[in-house]
Design an enzyme around this catalytic site. Structure first.
Site, mmCIF file in Angstrom:
data_model
loop_
_atom_site.group_PDB
_atom_site.id
_atom_site.type_symbol
_atom_site.label_atom_id
_atom_site.label_comp_id
_atom_site.label_asym_id
_atom_site.label_seq_id
_atom_site.Cartn_x
_atom_site.Cartn_y
_atom_site.Cartn_z
ATOM 1 N N ASP A 1 9.645 7.597 2.718
ATOM 2 C CA ASP A 1 10.004 8.206 3.993
ATOM 3 C C ASP A 1 9.896 7.192 5.124
ATOM 4 O OD1 ASP A 1 10.458 10.750 5.661
ATOM 5 O OD2 ASP A 1 8.659 9.879 6.560
ATOM 6 N N TYR B 1 11.139 3.569 13.622
ATOM 7 C CA TYR B 1 9.965 2.795 13.232
ATOM 8 C C TYR B 1 10.272 1.299 13.279
ATOM 9 C CZ TYR B 1 8.326 7.260 11.225
ATOM 10 O OH TYR B 1 7.949 8.566 11.026
ATOM 11 N N LYS C 1 -14.417 7.477 6.961
ATOM 12 C CA LYS C 1 -14.857 6.174 7.482
ATOM 13 C C LYS C 1 -15.285 6.209 8.948
ATOM 14 C CE LYS C 1 -10.049 4.697 8.205
ATOM 15 N NZ LYS C 1 -9.023 3.743 7.725
ATOM 16 N N GLN D 1 -5.238 0.835 -1.876
ATOM 17 C CA GLN D 1 -5.293 2.183 -1.319
ATOM 18 C C GLN D 1 -4.332 3.110 -2.061
ATOM 19 O OE1 GLN D 1 -4.286 1.069 2.717
ATOM 20 N NE2 GLN D 1 -6.361 1.487 3.429
ATOM 21 N N ASN E 1 -5.185 6.603 -4.002
ATOM 22 C CA ASN E 1 -4.570 7.875 -3.627
ATOM 23 C C ASN E 1 -3.875 8.553 -4.799
ATOM 24 O OD1 ASN E 1 -5.399 7.670 -0.964
ATOM 25 N ND2 ASN E 1 -3.503 6.734 -0.265
#
Length: 324
Positions: A49, A54, A215, A293, A297
């Site tokens: 996506d 952006y 965090k 990461q 996930n």
């Protein structure tokens, strides 16, 4: 990674999708951005996506480049339009803007068609019929496979559904909205309305801008290297009058950690698994600035959350979550 049908469209999307907001288009170095996109694909993610806005188009270029070496029918690209792109003040969802921005996105992605083309926001300045007719034309031209929208109200969605039915236009396949353990606004009306009309749901910001990783600590400065510690990104931590780093919210989030530990999950994994348990959710969009990461996930897929855990989670966030 399992796949789910996106609304009534022909698209089948992976449980988790990879998002490019804030990171891929400038938040991290270009080579690392490409590596993250490719790691997500190789981990089973098939929906990527992005949006024309952006990085003033740079995110689309990076996503297109990163996926170019893979078979085209093995991945889906979703992009959006509404906001100005770079120095171009043009914006909105007029027919002219849709044609212009669609062609620009195809050029940046270096594709012949976009799998999911989304209205980034609702355009109150353009007649809805004009927008829906232009999107229908884009689908019929073969440049777009399915259409969606992001952050529309229930009233706006219902108006579109009614008009689409009356004019026999291409129906919406998806709704992309912010949704997480601490951001529950879609539950008020949008989730049920979408399910009733065959509109799939794509959840973004599932970790509440990093808050649900655990965090951030109440009364403490954000850790170095975190999104909240970055002056350029910190402005995105404010949302609808609720600050994701307010002490009352962070104190509640800290109480979620023992639940995750008892389930053998990280906070992030538990938060993603919580969303995947919702039958209305087609896919959960996560972002990452490091490949590790992504690997973390992905472990959320298939994780079991017993009813006692779900009840405990809801009890903890009942008074701090944003409900409407």
């Amino acid at each position: 990674m399992r796949k789910r049908r996106l609304g009534k469209s022909a698209l089948e999307v992976s449980d988790l999708s990879f998002g490019t907001w804030l990171t891929i288009a400038g938040g991290i170095e270009r080579r690392q951005a490409i590596r993250c996109v490719q790691t997500a694909f190789e981990s089973g993610v098939n929906l990527f996506d992005t949006a024309n806005q952006y990085g003033a188009g740079e995110a689309e270029r990076i996503v297109g480049e990163a996926l170019r070496s893979y078979p085209r029918d093995n991945y889906l690209i979703a992009t959006k339009l509404f906001f100005p792109v770079g120095d171009d003040p043009g914006h909105g969802l007029s027919a002219a803007q849709i044609e212009k921005q669609l062609n620009n996105s195809l050029q940046r992605l270096r594709l012949d068609s976009i799998d999911l083309y989304q209205c980034h926001r609702y355009d109150a300045e353009t007649p809805l019929e004009e927008t829906l007719t232009a999107l229908d034309r884009a689908v019929r031209s073969g440049k777009v496979r399915a259409i969606g929208f992001s952050e529309w109200s229930a009233e706006q969605i219902q108006s579109a559904v009614t008009l689409i039915g009356t004019e026999h236009l291409t129906p919406f396949a998806s709704n992309q909205s912010q949704y997480s353990i601490v951001w529950r606004k879609p539950e008020a009306a949008v989730l049920e309305l979408g399910a009733r009309n065959g509109i799939g749901f794509l959840a973004f910001s599932p970790l509440a801008h990093g808050v649900l990783t655990g965090k951030y600590k109440a009364g403490a400065q954000p850790p170095p290297g975190s999104r909240a510690a970055d002056a350029r990104m910190n402005m995105f931590m404010e949302t609808a009058g609720r600050h994701y780093r307010s002490d009352y919210l962070l104190e509640a989030v800290a109480l979620l950690k023992p639940i995750a530990v008892n389930l053998g999950l990280t906070m992030a994994q538990m938060s993603l698994a919580w969303l995947l348990k919702r039958p209305e959710v087609s896919s959960v969009i996560f972002g990452a600035s490091r490949p590790e990461q992504i690997a973390d996930n992905v472990k959320a897929v298939g994780a079991e959350l017993p009813s006692e855990a779900l009840k405990a989670i809801n009890g903890i966030v009942q008074d701090v979550a944003v409900w409407k």
